[in-house]
Design an enzyme around this catalytic site. Structure first.
Site, PDB file in Angstrom:
ATOM      1  N   ASN A  36       0.869  -1.177   0.000  1.00 31.20           N
ATOM      2  CA  ASN A  36       0.000   0.000   0.000  1.00 31.20           C
ATOM      3  C   ASN A  36       0.906   1.227   0.000  1.00 31.20           C
ATOM      4  OD1 ASN A  36      -1.793   2.045   0.405  1.00 31.20           O
ATOM      5  ND2 ASN A  36      -2.523   1.356   2.411  1.00 31.20           N
ATOM      6  N   LYS A  55       0.072   4.253  -0.355  1.00 30.85           N
ATOM      7  CA  LYS A  55      -0.573   5.458   0.186  1.00 30.85           C
ATOM      8  C   LYS A  55      -0.313   6.649  -0.763  1.00 30.85           C
ATOM      9  CE  LYS A  55      -0.389   3.340   4.689  1.00 30.85           C
ATOM     10  NZ  LYS A  55      -0.311   3.444   6.136  1.00 30.85           N
ATOM     11  N   HIS A  91      -9.791   1.304   4.958  1.00 36.60           N
ATOM     12  CA  HIS A  91      -8.507   1.516   5.645  1.00 36.60           C
ATOM     13  C   HIS A  91      -8.715   2.514   6.792  1.00 36.60           C
ATOM     14  CE1 HIS A  91      -4.374   2.681   6.416  1.00 36.60           C
ATOM     15  NE2 HIS A  91      -4.014   1.574   5.792  1.00 36.60           N
ATOM     16  N   GLU A 103      -7.049   4.949   7.717  1.00 33.11           N
ATOM     17  CA  GLU A 103      -6.833   6.348   7.333  1.00 33.11           C
ATOM     18  C   GLU A 103      -8.071   6.915   6.646  1.00 33.11           C
ATOM     19  OE1 GLU A 103      -3.064   5.644   5.389  1.00 33.11           O
ATOM     20  OE2 GLU A 103      -2.224   5.174   7.356  1.00 33.11           O
ATOM     21  N   GLU A 125      -5.586  -4.634  10.657  1.00 34.04           N
ATOM     22  CA  GLU A 125      -4.587  -3.581  10.821  1.00 34.04           C
ATOM     23  C   GLU A 125      -4.876  -2.831  12.116  1.00 34.04           C
ATOM     24  OE1 GLU A 125      -2.531  -2.462   6.911  1.00 34.04           O
ATOM     25  OE2 GLU A 125      -4.235  -1.136   7.141  1.00 34.04           O
ATOM     26  N   GLY A 137       2.217   2.687  10.803  1.00 32.38           N
ATOM     27  CA  GLY A 137       3.163   3.795  10.636  1.00 32.38           C
ATOM     28  C   GLY A 137       3.877   4.185  11.922  1.00 32.38           C
ATOM     29  N   SER A 183       3.206  -1.761  10.512  1.00 35.07           N
ATOM     30  CA  SER A 183       4.650  -1.805  10.791  1.00 35.07           C
ATOM     31  C   SER A 183       5.297  -3.147  10.454  1.00 35.07           C
ATOM     32  CB  SER A 183       4.929  -1.418  12.250  1.00 35.07           C
ATOM     33  OG  SER A 183       4.564  -0.066  12.462  1.00 35.07           O
TER      34      SER A 183
HETATM   35  P1  13P Z   1       2.833   0.705   7.738  1.00 31.36           P
HETATM   36  O1  13P Z   1       3.359  -0.602   7.206  1.00 31.36           O
HETATM   37  O2  13P Z   1       3.578   1.897   7.260  1.00 31.36           O
HETATM   38  O3  13P Z   1       2.687   0.647   9.236  1.00 31.36           O
HETATM   39  O4  13P Z   1       1.346   0.873   7.154  1.00 31.36           O
HETATM   40  C1  13P Z   1       0.459  -0.180   7.276  1.00 31.36           C
HETATM   41  C2  13P Z   1      -0.737   0.099   6.468  1.00 31.36           C
HETATM   42  O5  13P Z   1      -1.504   0.987   6.769  1.00 31.36           O
HETATM   43  C3  13P Z   1      -0.944  -0.712   5.254  1.00 31.36           C
HETATM   44  O6  13P Z   1      -2.219  -0.508   4.734  1.00 31.36           O
END
Ligand code: 13P
Length: 251
Positions: free
Chosen positions: A7, A9, A92, A94, A164, A170, A210
Site C-alpha cells: 500500500n 498510500k 482503511h 486512514e 490492521e 506507521g 509496521s
Molecule cells: P505501515 O506498514 O507503514 O505501518 O502501514 C500499514 C498500512 O496501513 C498498510 O495498509
C-alpha cells in the site's frame, strides 16, 4: 498462497513507480508468492501497462460506491476496471479516521466492488484506546458485521480481510505475533460462525501495521495468516523484496 500487498498510500511519482516496477517485475515469484501493488490512482494506468506481462496485480486504495455521476474527486469501479485493477482496499483506518468513512459507506463500497468483480481488501482494526479498554474484539466484530452486511455467502468467501491495528500503522510498533494471532483466529471463527454455519470457510486474513523485513518471519508463522499489507516498508524495492522473500530461499 501468500499475499504481499504494497500500500503505497500518497507516495511516488510516475517515474519513481515505473522505476520500482522495472526492477520488481523481473523478480521470479513462486506460486506461493502473490504480489499486489496498490499505488495512488494517478499511477494505475501507467502501471497497468508496465505490468501487462507480469504476475504482479494491481489494487486501488479506495473507490466510490456508485457507477458514475456527479461525485467530484471520486473514482468508480468502472474506471478501476478500465485500468485493469483486480483489487481495492476498502475501509482503511486512514479513510475511516481522516476522511470520516463510516461502516455504512464501507459496506456499500464492498458490495459495489463485487458487482464489478473487483476483490476488496477489507480493513478492520482497533485503536490503542479501544485495545486498552478491552474493546478489541467488540470493535472488530462491529466492523465485520456492519461491513459484510450486504454481501452474499459467495462474496464473503472471496473477500480478503486485513487486520490492521490502528496503533501499529506507521508507528514502528507492530502487533506481536501473539497479539496478531489472537485476532486472526477471532476473525476466522467470527466469520465461520456467523456466515458459514454449514460448511468450512477459508476466508483470507492479512496482517498490516509496521511490517518490516525484521518481523515478517515471526508474523508469517502465526496460525491463520494469508499474507501482509505493507505500508512504509513497501516503498523501497529492497525492503519489499525482503518481505516477499522472507523465507530466504531463492525460488
Ligand atoms: P505501515 O506498514 O507503514 O505501518 O502501514 C500499514 C498500512 O496501513 C498498510 O495498509
Amino acid at each position: 498462497m501468500k499475499y504481499f500487498v504494497a500500500n503505497w498510500k500518497m507516495h511516488k511519482t510516475c517515474a519513481e513507480a515505473l522505476d520500482f516496477l522495472e526492477y520488481f517485475k523481473n523478480i521470479s515469484l513462486s506460486k506461493e508468492e502473490y504480489v499486489i501493488i496498490a499505488p495512488p490512482f494517478t499511477l494505475l494506468w501507467p502501471l497497468s501497462k508496465s505490468l501487462q506481462d507480469s504476475k504482479i496485480k494491481l489494487s486501488a486504495q479506495n473507490m466510490y460506491c456508485e457507477d458514475k455521476g456527479a461525485f467530484t474527486g471520486e473514482i468508480s469501479p468502472i474506471q478501476l476496471k478500465d485500468c485493469n485493477v483486480d483489487y481495492v482496499i476498502i475501509g482503511h483506518s486512514e479513510r475511516r479516521n481522516i476522511f470520516h468513512e463510516d461502516n455504512e459507506l464501507i459496506s456499500k463500497k464492498l458490495k459495489k466492488a463485487f458487482e464489478y468483480n473487483i476483490t476488496p481488501i477489507f480493513c478492520v482494526g482497533e485503536t490503542l484506546e479501544q485495545r486498552q479498554k478491552g474493546l478489541t474484539f467488540d470493535t472488530i466484530s462491529n466492523q465485520l458485521s456492519a461491513g459484510l452486511a450486504k454481501l452474499s455467502e459467495d462474496e464473503i468467501s472471496k473477500i480478503i480481510i486485513a487486520y490492521e491495528p490502528v496503533w501499529a500503522i506507521g508507528t514502528g510498533v507492530n502487533a506481536t505475533p501473539e497479539q496478531a494471532e489472537e485476532v486472526h483466529l477471532f476473525i476466522n471463527s467470527f466469520i465461520q460462525k456467523n456466515y458459514f454455519k454449514n460448511k468450512n470457510s477459508d476466508v483470507k486474513i492479512l496482517y498490516g501495521g509496521s511490517v518490516t523485513p525484521s518481523n515478517i518471519k515471526d508474523l508469517m508463522n502465526i496460525s491463520k495468516i494469508d499474507g501482509v499489507l505493507v505500508g512504509g516498508a513497501s516503498l523501497q524495492q529492497e525492503s519489499f523484496l525482503k518481505i516477499v522473500k522472507y523465507k530466504g530461499e531463492d525460488k
